[in-house]
Design a protein around this motif. Sequence first.
Motif, PDB file in Angstrom:
ATOM      1  N   ARG A 278      -8.184 140.208  59.051  1.00 45.61           N
ATOM      2  CA  ARG A 278      -6.748 140.130  58.811  1.00 45.61           C
ATOM      3  C   ARG A 278      -6.463 139.775  57.354  1.00 45.61           C
ATOM      4  O   ARG A 278      -5.586 140.328  56.718  1.00 45.61           O
ATOM      5  CB  ARG A 278      -6.148 139.077  59.731  1.00 45.61           C
ATOM      6  CG  ARG A 278      -4.666 139.034  59.630  1.00 45.61           C
ATOM      7  CD  ARG A 278      -4.063 138.420  60.836  1.00 45.61           C
ATOM      8  NE  ARG A 278      -4.417 137.024  60.930  1.00 45.61           N
ATOM      9  CZ  ARG A 278      -4.124 136.275  61.975  1.00 45.61           C
ATOM     10  NH1 ARG A 278      -3.516 136.796  63.008  1.00 45.61           N
ATOM     11  NH2 ARG A 278      -4.441 135.016  61.996  1.00 45.61           N
TER      12      ARG A 278
ATOM     13  N   ARG B  97      12.450 134.453  62.606  1.00 38.33           N
ATOM     14  CA  ARG B  97      12.285 134.497  64.060  1.00 38.33           C
ATOM     15  C   ARG B  97      13.433 135.291  64.697  1.00 38.33           C
ATOM     16  O   ARG B  97      13.229 136.059  65.617  1.00 38.33           O
ATOM     17  CB  ARG B  97      12.318 133.057  64.587  1.00 38.33           C
ATOM     18  CG  ARG B  97      12.149 132.915  66.073  1.00 38.33           C
ATOM     19  CD  ARG B  97      12.312 131.445  66.477  1.00 38.33           C
ATOM     20  NE  ARG B  97      11.354 130.586  65.811  1.00 38.33           N
ATOM     21  CZ  ARG B  97      10.084 130.447  66.195  1.00 38.33           C
ATOM     22  NH1 ARG B  97       9.643 131.096  67.247  1.00 38.33           N
ATOM     23  NH2 ARG B  97       9.270 129.662  65.534  1.00 38.33           N
TER      24      ARG B  97
ATOM     25  N   LEU C 155     -11.646 138.470  63.608  1.00 37.87           N
ATOM     26  CA  LEU C 155     -10.270 138.957  63.521  1.00 37.87           C
ATOM     27  C   LEU C 155      -9.591 138.373  62.296  1.00 37.87           C
ATOM     28  O   LEU C 155      -8.932 139.055  61.529  1.00 37.87           O
ATOM     29  CB  LEU C 155      -9.483 138.494  64.740  1.00 37.87           C
ATOM     30  CG  LEU C 155      -9.505 139.385  65.958  1.00 37.87           C
ATOM     31  CD1 LEU C 155      -8.658 138.758  67.053  1.00 37.87           C
ATOM     32  CD2 LEU C 155      -8.962 140.752  65.604  1.00 37.87           C
ATOM     33  N   GLN C 156      -9.772 137.079  62.152  1.00 34.08           N
ATOM     34  CA  GLN C 156      -9.125 136.380  61.061  1.00 34.08           C
ATOM     35  C   GLN C 156      -9.581 136.941  59.724  1.00 34.08           C
ATOM     36  O   GLN C 156      -8.779 137.196  58.844  1.00 34.08           O
ATOM     37  CB  GLN C 156      -9.449 134.882  61.165  1.00 34.08           C
ATOM     38  CG  GLN C 156      -8.935 134.062  60.007  1.00 34.08           C
ATOM     39  CD  GLN C 156      -7.414 134.138  59.917  1.00 34.08           C
ATOM     40  OE1 GLN C 156      -6.749 134.456  60.890  1.00 34.08           O
ATOM     41  NE2 GLN C 156      -6.866 133.887  58.741  1.00 34.08           N
TER      42      GLN C 156
ATOM     43  N   LEU D  88      -6.970 142.798  55.298  1.00 30.97           N
ATOM     44  CA  LEU D  88      -5.864 143.743  55.486  1.00 30.97           C
ATOM     45  C   LEU D  88      -4.641 143.295  54.715  1.00 30.97           C
ATOM     46  O   LEU D  88      -3.956 144.078  54.078  1.00 30.97           O
ATOM     47  CB  LEU D  88      -5.499 143.823  56.964  1.00 30.97           C
ATOM     48  CG  LEU D  88      -6.163 144.899  57.792  1.00 30.97           C
ATOM     49  CD1 LEU D  88      -5.508 144.953  59.151  1.00 30.97           C
ATOM     50  CD2 LEU D  88      -6.068 146.262  57.114  1.00 30.97           C
TER      51      LEU D  88
ATOM     52  N   ARG E 273      14.169 140.990  67.877  1.00 34.49           N
ATOM     53  CA  ARG E 273      14.583 139.769  67.191  1.00 34.49           C
ATOM     54  C   ARG E 273      15.827 139.955  66.335  1.00 34.49           C
ATOM     55  O   ARG E 273      15.913 139.436  65.224  1.00 34.49           O
ATOM     56  CB  ARG E 273      13.431 139.202  66.349  1.00 34.49           C
ATOM     57  CG  ARG E 273      12.228 138.832  67.192  1.00 34.49           C
ATOM     58  CD  ARG E 273      11.110 138.221  66.404  1.00 34.49           C
ATOM     59  NE  ARG E 273      10.048 137.850  67.310  1.00 34.49           N
ATOM     60  CZ  ARG E 273       9.985 136.672  67.929  1.00 34.49           C
ATOM     61  NH1 ARG E 273      10.911 135.769  67.709  1.00 34.49           N
ATOM     62  NH2 ARG E 273       9.011 136.412  68.763  1.00 34.49           N
TER      63      ARG E 273
ATOM     64  N   TRP F 118       8.261 140.188  64.044  1.00 37.26           N
ATOM     65  CA  TRP F 118       9.279 139.466  63.291  1.00 37.26           C
ATOM     66  C   TRP F 118       9.820 140.334  62.154  1.00 37.26           C
ATOM     67  O   TRP F 118       9.052 141.010  61.465  1.00 37.26           O
ATOM     68  CB  TRP F 118       8.705 138.174  62.713  1.00 37.26           C
ATOM     69  CG  TRP F 118       8.367 137.133  63.732  1.00 37.26           C
ATOM     70  CD1 TRP F 118       7.855 137.342  64.974  1.00 37.26           C
ATOM     71  CD2 TRP F 118       8.522 135.724  63.591  1.00 37.26           C
ATOM     72  NE1 TRP F 118       7.679 136.148  65.623  1.00 37.26           N
ATOM     73  CE2 TRP F 118       8.075 135.138  64.798  1.00 37.26           C
ATOM     74  CE3 TRP F 118       8.990 134.887  62.570  1.00 37.26           C
ATOM     75  CZ2 TRP F 118       8.096 133.758  65.001  1.00 37.26           C
ATOM     76  CZ3 TRP F 118       8.995 133.510  62.775  1.00 37.26           C
ATOM     77  CH2 TRP F 118       8.556 132.962  63.980  1.00 37.26           C
TER      78      TRP F 118
ATOM     79  N   ASP G  67       7.482 143.109  60.445  1.00 37.64           N
ATOM     80  CA  ASP G  67       6.148 142.598  60.149  1.00 37.64           C
ATOM     81  C   ASP G  67       5.313 142.844  61.399  1.00 37.64           C
ATOM     82  O   ASP G  67       5.252 142.009  62.278  1.00 37.64           O
ATOM     83  CB  ASP G  67       6.237 141.094  59.857  1.00 37.64           C
ATOM     84  CG  ASP G  67       4.864 140.444  59.803  1.00 37.64           C
ATOM     85  OD1 ASP G  67       3.901 141.142  59.451  1.00 37.64           O
ATOM     86  OD2 ASP G  67       4.769 139.241  60.104  1.00 37.64           O
TER      87      ASP G  67
ATOM     88  N   GLN H 108       2.176 143.156  61.700  1.00 36.22           N
ATOM     89  CA  GLN H 108       0.789 142.741  61.581  1.00 36.22           C
ATOM     90  C   GLN H 108       0.396 141.933  62.820  1.00 36.22           C
ATOM     91  O   GLN H 108       1.153 141.073  63.260  1.00 36.22           O
ATOM     92  CB  GLN H 108       0.697 141.850  60.344  1.00 36.22           C
ATOM     93  CG  GLN H 108      -0.660 141.763  59.758  1.00 36.22           C
ATOM     94  CD  GLN H 108      -0.658 140.731  58.635  1.00 36.22           C
ATOM     95  OE1 GLN H 108       0.329 140.550  57.952  1.00 36.22           O
ATOM     96  NE2 GLN H 108      -1.774 140.071  58.480  1.00 36.22           N
ATOM     97  N   ASP H 109      -0.738 142.199  63.375  1.00 29.90           N
ATOM     98  CA  ASP H 109      -1.272 141.448  64.510  1.00 29.90           C
ATOM     99  C   ASP H 109      -0.321 141.413  65.704  1.00 29.90           C
ATOM    100  O   ASP H 109      -0.207 140.413  66.393  1.00 29.90           O
ATOM    101  CB  ASP H 109      -1.568 139.994  64.112  1.00 29.90           C
ATOM    102  CG  ASP H 109      -2.594 139.916  63.016  1.00 29.90           C
ATOM    103  OD1 ASP H 109      -3.284 140.919  62.801  1.00 29.90           O
ATOM    104  OD2 ASP H 109      -2.696 138.861  62.374  1.00 29.90           O
ATOM    105  N   GLY H 110       0.397 142.474  65.907  1.00 28.04           N
ATOM    106  CA  GLY H 110       1.282 142.523  67.065  1.00 28.04           C
ATOM    107  C   GLY H 110       2.541 141.691  66.896  1.00 28.04           C
ATOM    108  O   GLY H 110       3.288 141.513  67.840  1.00 28.04           O
ATOM    109  N   SER H 111       2.770 141.181  65.689  1.00 25.73           N
ATOM    110  CA  SER H 111       3.994 140.422  65.451  1.00 25.73           C
ATOM    111  C   SER H 111       5.176 141.380  65.422  1.00 25.73           C
ATOM    112  O   SER H 111       5.033 142.555  65.113  1.00 25.73           O
ATOM    113  CB  SER H 111       3.881 139.703  64.103  1.00 25.73           C
ATOM    114  OG  SER H 111       5.150 139.524  63.526  1.00 25.73           O
TER     115      SER H 111
END
Lengths: 566, 295
Positions: free
Chosen positions: A18, A204, A14-15, A21, A404, A190, A183, A185-188
């Motif tokens: 990522r 945040r 995954l890392q 990407l 957020r 923010w 953002d 990315q990766d389910g974030s």
Amino acid sequence: MLSTSNSRTALRQLQRSRCLLKRLVHNSIVPEHCDVLVVGGGPAGLAFAAALGSSHRVQESLRVVLVEASDLSKVKQWSLPEGYSNRVSSITNASRGFLRDIGAWSHVEESRTRPVEEMQVWDGISDARVAFSASELLSSQPISELSRLTENLNLQRALLHRIACLPSIEIMDKVKVQSIVQDNQDGSDWPLVHLSDGRVIRTRLLVGADGPNSPVRSYAGIKSYGWAYDTHAIVGTLYHTPRGPYSPPNTTAYQRFLPTGPIAFLPLSETASSMVWSTKPSLAAALKAVESSVLVAMINAAFRLPEVSIRYLHSRILEAQESGSPLTLDELREELAFREQSHSIDSHSAFSSLMSSEEASGIPPEGADSLPPPITSIQPGTIASFPLRLSHAESYVGEGKGARTVLVGDAAHTIHPLAGQGLNLGLADAEALAECIDQAVAGGLDIGSHTALLSYPRNRYFENHKMLSAVDKLHKLYSTTAEPVVWARSVGLEVVNELDTVKTALMMSAGSHRTNVSQTGWELAARGVGSISQNLHSARMLGEGVAGMVGASVQQLFKQATTPRQ
Amino acid sequence: MRASTSSRHILRSAKNIRTLHTTVQRQTSLASSSSSSTVNPDEIAHFSRLSAQWWDERGEFGMLHKMNPVRTQFVREKLVEMEYEDGHEDLNEAKVLEGLKVLDVGCGGGLFSESLTRLGANTLGIDASASNIAIASLHASNDPALSFTSSSLPQRFGSSVSHKGKGKLTYEHTSVEDLLAREGPNSFDVVCSMEVVEHVDNPRAFLTSCAEILKPGGHLFLSTIARTPLAYFLTIFSAEQLLRFVTPGTHTWSKYINPSELTSFFHNLHSSSSLSSPSSGEIEVKGQTMDIEVG
Ligand SMILES: Cc1cc2nc3c(=O)[nH]c(=O)nc-3n(C[C@H](O)[C@H](O)[C@H](O)COP(=O)(O)OP(=O)(O)OC[C@H]3O[C@@H](n4cnc5c(N)ncnc54)[C@H](O)[C@@H]3O)c2cc1C
């Protein structure tokens, strides 16, 4: 069952993907991080930042950044210029208590503030009037003032000085928020905030203190409902003679409700006061275009002349404006003289708008205390106007694609200035949100999460809503469009009692305690005004005998409102 | 009474329960493709989506999100209470968790582990479901304040990011029994297991392991759903059938445990066992049923 090493491999993979990407999608700009990004350095944003930074917990755990488009160094350097700014707000005792608690009020230049010890409010048609003073406020301790008139710049400067003592708050001014994207990315979820100086901040929590056209609100996809009032507010700094030795000092605020909107006189010093004149946009434009001396005479007349004649003068001003030759001072004086004569107003009386400046500084005529002192001139460059609207965001906290985010101050709501509450609501928001975040930090919550922010709208949404609708109803009650009300007012029906409701509301909001007392007052006011309108509607059908009913219900309301809370 | 050394079967049900059905299938494909070196953006998208789903506060796991502040507060309050009881009068209540080694058994998507870490605990979250660990790891790696460390997933933002986070957070796909076997007893200051015990097949063995891995004088926090008609109504009927908050089947009735049963289990353990570990620790059991806000 999966083994640990298998899941490790999965994560490693995954890392790796990522990173790839990231290189593909984002170009080389690496975002900075912060925990709270406040957009907007107006009174609400600065007060929120100062409140937040005053919490030890927050200082230890959060990085707070405030972004403001304008140059705040000018605000910071503000130092008692000779003239007054035209943006002046009436700070309630409750707001002042909050500002004191967060260590900001001590930075306010108090010599430039003015206590309001008394208010006089009257109806433009019936002349029914209420007056009330700080001594009437119910409180365990004596309160000497109803509110404190403070230039917005004075307040903002104080907040900036306070923030300068708080290392956890960073201010970036002359920087505009250009765009905000998620953002994801990766389910974030923010927000990534792109600034005009090319920087990108990943935050945040994104706080929209960015005023009525809030870019943060747009990003969050939060709808705002409301309506324009078909009214503009003209503001300006007025000069006048000092109150004479036989009169009380210039600490009384005056407001006259004309059918076109209220005109308010707010004392700043013995010889200067601020004006907020809400009126039809076309008239506001015409008034702004006339010569300063003509405007002075129009302002004096607006506080003094019977309503029919004011209406006539307004049409004259508009006609002259449309014909391309604005009304001159001589023409206006001629009109005024004729009008006053027909109303049997003596040109030496307090109700004449034609007194000379010598007369104005002499022994005041009878009745002078029930009117603002005669205006002699306007501070150059201070006349400006703002469109007025009621608006309220559907929610204060963003969700989903707008997660957020949270709104405070005018970004969340705008209100008619007739009760001087807009900025006070924003300060109450700032206080509540800072408190909410402090509690969330104490509980180990992610302060950007919906759960962590829940108590903020719970504390503020309904409170603000009550105030917005009370003020909205008051505005409508006094504007010409509400038919039954016009009928009632034209026959002078119980307007005094309506004014009692205004009084109740204003008095309660002036309370010294930072409890919900003020809000209770507004709630009652809102209900009161609502029932008056309803009662008036039925009154028209029933005819006589209803006045007493309306009166009784308002009196009851007033009693309830002024009884100390258990 | 000794801890069961066989661990897998104990948490097997927890794994199934705490994982979306699709995950289980996906997991297999992820595992099988792991030997290949080609990058598969589909997998990222998949886990991102799951993570977003798990962390959607208004979604299926909404109740968990709502309960989280209550749990955190409960843990803090109890720790503070004990500290005062132990005569630590100069205690800084806000920092009661700072520096403690905390184990979160059945960490799920990491909600509670993150909170503990923010309060300063050095937290290890474990879960029997690999995809839960992936979800939790992804989420934590997105938050620069968590000092998230993972042997396999480096920090997304690197060390250049300045943050004020206090505790360290680690996740591991393992069971408490395996961890106990590896780390030995007396390893953690605090062990928490929230809404897990009702999902395990052999609660007795599970709880024994939780107790053993705790340091002497440590604290064990458990929450469960009481086996009462009201609890049944709230969690099974209202939540599952009526409000569809939870995937049907998430809670299994027969595994609900009454708080009083838990307490008596530990009293028995306390008196019958030669173990020193939990005996000097406080046993706190709180049924959380009433804290569930439905709707
Ligand atoms: C005529 C009039 C009289 C009033 N009288 C009173 C009164 O007596 N008492 C009272 O309490 N209230 C009064 N109010 C209301 C009061 O002025 C407002 O409520 C108050 O100014 C709102 O403060 P705020 O900080 O929420 O928003 P604002 O003061 O509007 O501040 C928003 C800030 O955000 C910044 N910003 C916006 N977009 C961006 C961007 N993209 N990037 C960076 N920065 C951005 C702007 O530059 C601005 O500084 C009055 C209002 C009017 C119009």
